[in-house]
Design an enzyme around this catalytic site. Structure first.
Site, PDB file in Angstrom:
ATOM      1  N   ASP A 179       1.468   2.025   0.769  1.00  0.00           N
ATOM      2  CA  ASP A 179       0.059   2.310   0.550  1.00  0.00           C
ATOM      3  C   ASP A 179      -0.060   3.220  -0.683  1.00  0.00           C
ATOM      4  OD1 ASP A 179      -2.733   2.443   2.354  1.00  0.00           O
ATOM      5  OD2 ASP A 179      -2.455   4.186   1.059  1.00  0.00           O
ATOM      6  N   ASP A 211      -3.913  -0.823  -1.205  1.00  0.00           N
ATOM      7  CA  ASP A 211      -4.904  -0.205  -2.088  1.00  0.00           C
ATOM      8  C   ASP A 211      -4.341   0.256  -3.428  1.00  0.00           C
ATOM      9  OD1 ASP A 211      -3.458   1.679  -0.698  1.00  0.00           O
ATOM     10  OD2 ASP A 211      -5.177   2.745   0.105  1.00  0.00           O
ATOM     11  N   HIS A 234      -2.520   8.929   7.612  1.00  0.00           N
ATOM     12  CA  HIS A 234      -3.003  10.284   7.295  1.00  0.00           C
ATOM     13  C   HIS A 234      -3.233  11.141   8.552  1.00  0.00           C
ATOM     14  CE1 HIS A 234      -3.446   9.276   3.128  1.00  0.00           C
ATOM     15  NE2 HIS A 234      -4.376   8.376   3.331  1.00  0.00           N
ATOM     16  N   HIS A 287      -1.652   5.779  -1.118  1.00  0.00           N
ATOM     17  CA  HIS A 287      -1.768   7.202  -0.775  1.00  0.00           C
ATOM     18  C   HIS A 287      -0.565   7.666   0.038  1.00  0.00           C
ATOM     19  CE1 HIS A 287      -5.869   5.568  -1.294  1.00  0.00           C
ATOM     20  NE2 HIS A 287      -5.933   6.605  -2.110  1.00  0.00           N
TER      21      HIS A 287
HETATM   22 ZN   LIG Z   1      -4.468   4.292   1.078  1.00  0.00          ZN
END
Ligand SMILES: [Zn+2]
Length: 327
Positions: A168, A256, A131, A170
């Site tokens: 992941d 996750d 991120h 995200h």
């Molecule tokens: Zn994540």
């Protein structure tokens, strides 16, 4: 399992000193310990090797990040701030140095893959990176470990065409920022649909800009999506790579999306990570002459994270055993 198999973990005790406050924050030092423990208890145990990272230099960080961010980060920790910009981005006094060491796991990993493509290389590092934007931290991430490794791979070893594959839960907005206008760097992301999930990027129509058109492959999944929907992405990934023809593959390995991980609404099983390991090993075998580096991103369920990561690495090893009769 033949004697030539090895799994090289790049980690450092200092990673546990990145202090996220000891409260409700999910990105905790125990994440690395549960993975290390699960590997020790797995069939990979006899084949584990470890390597220390080296800190990324300022110039290696500046391939993506701005001078302004480096100064702001360093100043914030020296002043004793407990977070930067948002409480997600918790820091302690040593966090700047540890973040440079986390980015350095990728650099040492690239060197290791180039020196010994037979070994399976995994960065057991934190803080995570995908991120992080050029001028700011985001979502527990400070330096973009995968991007810094990719740029090092291009510059140091002249592997011009690099792909990052990120599973992941995200979307890795920072990786997309780095690569979206670059015709030589591709980003593939499997993540929870941005309508429902942090950080709100990663729509399928985001596929690159200008000269980078066609080098992003965003594969969002709806909440509740599980193993079947993961497998359904594989064909699109293979045909994307047939067009892109990468010379090296970096995996942003976040765990996750597991059904028991509260950080997403996805419902991956533990066992799908074995399949993901076999799949990325197949991609590396097909497209990059085995050049494959994996770096830890998210994964916050302390009960399940260890098994997911261990199975992912077992999947890579299993594929290589099945396709390299010499091992
Ligand atoms: Zn994540």
């Amino acid at each position: 399992m033949g004697n030539d198999i090895s799994v090289t973990l790049i980690s450092d005790p200092a990673y546990s000193k990145h202090d996220t406050g000891g409260g409700e924050h999910p990105e905790i030092p125990e994440r690395l310990q549960v993975i290390a423990d699960a590997l020790q208890e797995s069939p990979l145990q006899p084949f584990l090797k470890s390597m220390s990272p080296r800190p990324a230099t300022r110039s290696q960080l500046l391939v993506f990040h701005t001078e302004g961010w480096l100064f702001r980060f360093e100043e914030a920790v020296l002043k004793g701030k407990t977070y930067i910009d948002h409480p997600d981005n918790q820091v302690g006094y040593e966090s700047y140095d540890i973040a440079t060491l986390s980015a350095g796991a990728g650099l040492v990993g690239v060197d290791k893959v180039e020196a010994d493509s037979g070994t399976v290389v995994f960065g057991l590092n934190r803080p995570p990176g995908h991120h992080a934007e050029p001028n700011m931290p985001f979502g527990f991430c400070f330096f973009n470990n995968c991007v810094i490794a990719a740029r090092y791979w291009q510059e140091q070893y002249h592997r011009k065409r690099i792909c990052i594959l990120d599973f992941d839960a995200h979307h890795g907005n920072g990786i997309q920022t780095a690569f979206e206008e670059d015709p030589d760097a591709a980003y593939i992301s499997i993540h929870e649909h941005p309508s429902f999930s942090y950080p709100g990027t990663g729509w399928p129509e985001e596929n690159g800009l200008g000269a980078g058109k066609g080098t992003l492959l965003n594969l969002p999944l709806l909440p509740g999506a599980g193993d079947e929907q993961v497998r359904e992405t594989f064909a699109a990934i293979v045909s994307f790579l047939e067009r892109f023809q990468p010379e090296a593959l970096i995996v942003g390995a976040g765990f996750d999306a597991h059904v028991d991980d509260d950080m997403s609404g996805l419902a991956f099983s533990t066992d799908i990570y074995l399949e993901l390991g076999m799949f990325v090993a197949e991609l590396a075998h097909t497209f990059t002459q085995g050049r494959l580096l994996s770096l830890l991103e998210g994964g916050y369920n302390i009960e399940k994270l260890g098994s997911c990561a261990a199975l992912f690495l077992q999947g890579i090893v299993r594929y290589r055993q099945e396709h390299n009769p010499g091992l």
